[in-house]
Write a protein that holds these residues in place. Structure first.
Motif, PDB file in Angstrom:
ATOM      1  N   LEU A   1      38.963  21.863  34.562  1.00 35.43           N
ATOM      2  CA  LEU A   1      39.617  23.161  34.408  1.00 35.43           C
ATOM      3  C   LEU A   1      40.207  23.638  35.730  1.00 35.43           C
ATOM      4  N   ALA A   2      39.476  23.415  36.805  1.00 34.55           N
ATOM      5  CA  ALA A   2      39.980  23.809  38.124  1.00 34.55           C
ATOM      6  C   ALA A   2      41.232  23.014  38.490  1.00 34.55           C
ATOM      7  N   GLN A   3      41.263  21.775  38.103  1.00 39.47           N
ATOM      8  CA  GLN A   3      42.376  20.903  38.467  1.00 39.47           C
ATOM      9  C   GLN A   3      43.703  21.426  37.931  1.00 39.47           C
ATOM     10  N   THR A   4      43.693  22.077  36.800  1.00 40.28           N
ATOM     11  CA  THR A   4      44.939  22.573  36.208  1.00 40.28           C
ATOM     12  C   THR A   4      45.409  23.870  36.846  1.00 40.28           C
ATOM     13  N   ARG A   5      44.603  24.464  37.721  1.00 40.88           N
ATOM     14  CA  ARG A   5      44.937  25.784  38.272  1.00 40.88           C
ATOM     15  C   ARG A   5      45.155  25.797  39.775  1.00 40.88           C
ATOM     16  N   LEU A   6      44.718  24.757  40.465  1.00 34.90           N
ATOM     17  CA  LEU A   6      44.800  24.761  41.920  1.00 34.90           C
ATOM     18  C   LEU A   6      46.218  24.453  42.413  1.00 34.90           C
ATOM     19  N   THR A   7      46.566  25.062  43.528  1.00 29.77           N
ATOM     20  CA  THR A   7      47.795  24.719  44.242  1.00 29.77           C
ATOM     21  C   THR A   7      47.489  23.752  45.375  1.00 29.77           C
ATOM     22  N   VAL A   8      46.407  24.038  46.102  1.00 26.54           N
ATOM     23  CA  VAL A   8      45.938  23.165  47.179  1.00 26.54           C
ATOM     24  C   VAL A   8      44.421  23.026  47.029  1.00 26.54           C
ATOM     25  N   LEU A   9      43.867  22.002  47.622  1.00 22.32           N
ATOM     26  CA  LEU A   9      42.445  21.710  47.428  1.00 22.32           C
ATOM     27  C   LEU A   9      41.539  22.821  47.940  1.00 22.32           C
ATOM     28  N   SER A  10      41.956  23.519  48.988  1.00 24.59           N
ATOM     29  CA  SER A  10      41.096  24.575  49.532  1.00 24.59           C
ATOM     30  C   SER A  10      40.905  25.726  48.555  1.00 24.59           C
ATOM     31  N   ASP A  11      41.772  25.824  47.548  1.00 26.51           N
ATOM     32  CA  ASP A  11      41.604  26.863  46.528  1.00 26.51           C
ATOM     33  C   ASP A  11      40.315  26.684  45.733  1.00 26.51           C
ATOM     34  N   ILE A  12      39.756  25.481  45.759  1.00 28.48           N
ATOM     35  CA  ILE A  12      38.588  25.195  44.921  1.00 28.48           C
ATOM     36  C   ILE A  12      37.401  26.079  45.297  1.00 28.48           C
ATOM     37  N   THR A  13      37.262  26.418  46.561  1.00 30.36           N
ATOM     38  CA  THR A  13      36.082  27.167  47.008  1.00 30.36           C
ATOM     39  C   THR A  13      35.972  28.508  46.295  1.00 30.36           C
ATOM     40  N   ASP A  14      37.057  29.273  46.277  1.00 27.24           N
ATOM     41  CA  ASP A  14      37.025  30.584  45.622  1.00 27.24           C
ATOM     42  C   ASP A  14      36.910  30.460  44.104  1.00 27.24           C
ATOM     43  N   ASN A  15      37.378  29.345  43.553  1.00 23.44           N
ATOM     44  CA  ASN A  15      37.341  29.186  42.105  1.00 23.44           C
ATOM     45  C   ASN A  15      35.944  28.877  41.570  1.00 23.44           C
ATOM     46  N   VAL A  16      35.094  28.270  42.384  1.00 25.79           N
ATOM     47  CA  VAL A  16      33.774  27.870  41.878  1.00 25.79           C
ATOM     48  C   VAL A  16      32.616  28.520  42.620  1.00 25.79           C
ATOM     49  N   ASP A  17      32.902  29.399  43.582  1.00 24.42           N
ATOM     50  CA  ASP A  17      31.800  29.957  44.377  1.00 24.42           C
ATOM     51  C   ASP A  17      30.801  30.741  43.518  1.00 24.42           C
TER      52      ASP A  17
ATOM     53  N   ASN B   1      53.033  20.133  45.297  1.00 26.90           N
ATOM     54  CA  ASN B   1      51.672  19.653  45.553  1.00 26.90           C
ATOM     55  C   ASN B   1      50.773  19.899  44.344  1.00 26.90           C
ATOM     56  N   ALA B   2      50.941  21.050  43.697  1.00 23.31           N
ATOM     57  CA  ALA B   2      50.128  21.374  42.519  1.00 23.31           C
ATOM     58  C   ALA B   2      50.341  20.356  41.408  1.00 23.31           C
ATOM     59  N   VAL B   3      51.568  19.895  41.224  1.00 20.59           N
ATOM     60  CA  VAL B   3      51.836  18.877  40.201  1.00 20.59           C
ATOM     61  C   VAL B   3      51.092  17.586  40.535  1.00 20.59           C
ATOM     62  N   HIS B   4      51.128  17.186  41.794  1.00 17.86           N
ATOM     63  CA  HIS B   4      50.414  15.964  42.187  1.00 17.86           C
ATOM     64  C   HIS B   4      48.909  16.126  42.009  1.00 17.86           C
ATOM     65  N   LEU B   5      48.394  17.314  42.260  1.00 18.76           N
ATOM     66  CA  LEU B   5      46.970  17.564  42.013  1.00 18.76           C
ATOM     67  C   LEU B   5      46.629  17.361  40.539  1.00 18.76           C
ATOM     68  N   ARG B   6      47.460  17.899  39.662  1.00 14.30           N
ATOM     69  CA  ARG B   6      47.190  17.804  38.229  1.00 14.30           C
ATOM     70  C   ARG B   6      47.302  16.382  37.709  1.00 14.30           C
ATOM     71  N   GLU B   7      48.090  15.560  38.396  1.00 11.79           N
ATOM     72  CA  GLU B   7      48.298  14.190  37.921  1.00 11.79           C
ATOM     73  C   GLU B   7      47.232  13.213  38.406  1.00 11.79           C
ATOM     74  N   MET B   8      46.318  13.678  39.249  1.00  9.53           N
ATOM     75  CA  MET B   8      45.246  12.806  39.738  1.00  9.53           C
ATOM     76  C   MET B   8      44.234  12.527  38.630  1.00  9.53           C
ATOM     77  N   PRO B   9      43.612  11.353  38.610  1.00  9.75           N
ATOM     78  CA  PRO B   9      42.427  11.165  37.759  1.00  9.75           C
ATOM     79  C   PRO B   9      41.391  12.214  38.162  1.00  9.75           C
ATOM     80  N   VAL B  10      40.707  12.792  37.176  1.00  8.71           N
ATOM     81  CA  VAL B  10      39.818  13.908  37.475  1.00  8.71           C
ATOM     82  C   VAL B  10      38.718  13.519  38.455  1.00  8.71           C
TER      83      VAL B  10
END
Length: 497
Positions: A376-392, A333-342
């Motif tokens: 920057l977040a896109q290269t580090r996330l495994t799942v989308l819910s990880d975004i909350t802790d990364n940018v809070d 899933n993380a690979v697919h996240l990284r391959e998305m247009p930002v």
């Protein structure tokens, strides 16, 4: 190995029961049916098996439809789409099943069985004790009119049983090859309950026949019912139900969970809702599920649904059980996240940047600030819910307080490093490159490399020891808020000294 193309237009069916939350094993079955239909330019029939009123629910039915749409597994015939063989909810086809059952009875392919549950169990136990197969022993197969009348006079109710032909049944499974079932292992079976409700053993073959299904792809747990369905299909053809063509059967490998147990609905990692709530991408989850019994190539795990459809061949499905590996699922899933247009990635994060997921106060979210850090977040996330802790840290008035992070970073000497860093940050140009140089120089004052020097600063500003690249984060956070958080951390360190 490439299998020969089907000789007639492909028609497959996916027929789940609306009970509880959809699970990943069910999704894998839907995916393989969908990919097979799309590969051959065929028809995907979505049929709802909802004849069990005690277990089925309208909420689960709606959840099934919503899940299929979220996954992108579209159907050509079925609920809300219609088609020439509707209705596609079995609860709306009861008259059809009743008519077929009566015709099977009239033609001698079925009979009424008056055995009670207690009698059946007593005879099964005796058969097991004697080392014989414990299936139905045919007690009511040839009842006379007098015996039937006597049972009726007792007030016994009867189920309807299908009369198996008493001969071996051989078929070629599309995944497992040629299989033969001896008659003693496939005995007469019930098709209608005593209350008149049709059973799965009747309704699915009837619908497959009437809906002209050409291929039945389903889980290995249903393999033992296949000879019964084949015999019933032949009987249906004899009484003029359907075209008479027997579908091909393919049984997909078990999905195993922890240990050597089949993944069940009760296993936490089985629930599709879990993956949606955590923010898996449909394409990432489906990519992983496709690997549970199939592969595009031995050296390739990452591919799109379109690539899967182009390559999908039942000859490549492995009959051996497949083990569900959550870590691998996350990695794919993380690979697919990284391959998305930002821009698509940023849009996909939106649900986790507002209530109820976001911990910051309403109105604190700054889209422009988020957009700066999204790549920057896109290269580090495994799942989308990880975004909350990364940018809070950007949107909270004060950073989170993670005690483990504080204890790890704020060791003796941390205050001195923070003082040096603050002094250098005060007058530096506020961009990531100059911020990094300032902290590097502060660390050198204390004989520390950059990693050690930036640790207390990261925790002071973000509250955590890990996160997005620090200096880009500080650039977006701004000088005033960064220095204010450093001051707060220094005050706390002084108070606890």
């Amino acid at each position: 190995m490439v299998s020969a193309p089907p000789s007639s237009p492909v028609r497959v069916r996916f027929c789940p029961s609306p009970t509880g939350n959809p699970h990943v094993g069910l999704v894998r079955t839907a995916l393989f049916n969908w990919a097979f239909a799309r590969h051959h330019g065929g028809t995907m029939v979505f049929r709802i098996e909802d004849t069990d009123a005690a277990r089925d629910s309208e909420e689960s039915y709606k959840q099934l439809l919503d899940s299929m749409r979220w996954l992108g597994l579209d159907w050509d015939e079925g609920p809300e789409t219609g088609g020439p063989f509707g209705p596609y909810r079995q609860s709306q086809r009861m008259d059809i099943y009743a008519d077929v059952a009566s015709r099977l009875l009239a033609a001698g392919h079925a009979y009424r069985c008056y055995c009670t549950a207690a009698e059946l169990e007593t005879r099964r136990e005796a058969a097991r004790a004697a080392g014989r197969p414990s299936g139905y022993d045919g007690r009511c197969r040839e009842l006379s009119a007098e015996q039937t009348a006597a049972f009726e006079a007792e007030g016994r109710s009867a189920i309807v049983r299908f009369r198996m032909p008493g001969e071996s049944i051989t078929f070629t499974d599309l995944v497992r090859g040629e299989l033969t079932f001896a008659p003693e292992n496939v005995t007469d079976f019930g098709i209608v309950r005593a209350n008149g409700a049709p059973l799965y053993t009747l309704v699915n073959p009837v619908d497959d026949a009437l809906m002209e299904i050409t291929h039945v792809l389903r889980g290995e747990d249903l393999l033992s019912s296949t000879p019964r369905q084949i015999a019933l299909h032949r009987a249906l053809a004899a009484i003029g139900v359907g075209s008479g063509a027997l579908p091909a059967f393919g049984h997909l490998p078990y999905v195993m969970g922890e240990g050597n147990k089949k993944l069940s609905k009760r296993d936490p990692q089985a629930s599709l809702n879990l993956y949606r709530e955590r923010g898996f991408l449909p394409q990432g989850l489906l990519n992983y599920l496709s690997l549970l019994g199939w592969s595009l190539a031995e050296d390739r795990d990452i591919f799109t649904l379109q690539e899967m459809v182009a390559a999908f061949d039942l000859a490549d499905v492995n009959a051996n059980p497949a083990r569900f590996d959550l870590k691998k699922c996350e990695a794919i899933n993380a690979v697919h996240l990284r391959e998305m247009p930002v821009a698509d990635f940023a849009a996909a994060c939106a649900p986790w940047l507002s209530a109820p997921h976001a911990p910051w106060r309403p109105g604190a979210f700054d889209q422009a600030a988020f957009d700066e850090l999204a790549p920057l977040a896109q290269t580090r996330l495994t799942v989308l819910s990880d975004i909350t802790d990364n940018v809070d840290f950007l949107f909270l008035d004060e950073p989170v307080r993670d005690e483990k992070s504080w204890q790890k970073a704020m060791k003796p000497g941390a205050a001195e490093v923070l003082v040096s860093a603050r002094a250098r940050l005060t007058g530096v140009a506020w961009n990531a490159e100059d911020l990094k140089a300032a902290v590097l120089a502060a660390g050198e004052e204390h004989g520390l490399k950059l990693g050690k020097a930036q640790a207390p600063l990261r925790v002071a500003v973000t509250g955590r020891t890990v996160g997005l690249p620090l200096f880009e984060s500080l650039e977006v956070l701004g000088r005033d808020r960064t220095l204010a958080r450093v001051d707060a951390a220094l005050a706390e360190l002084a108070a606890s000294a």
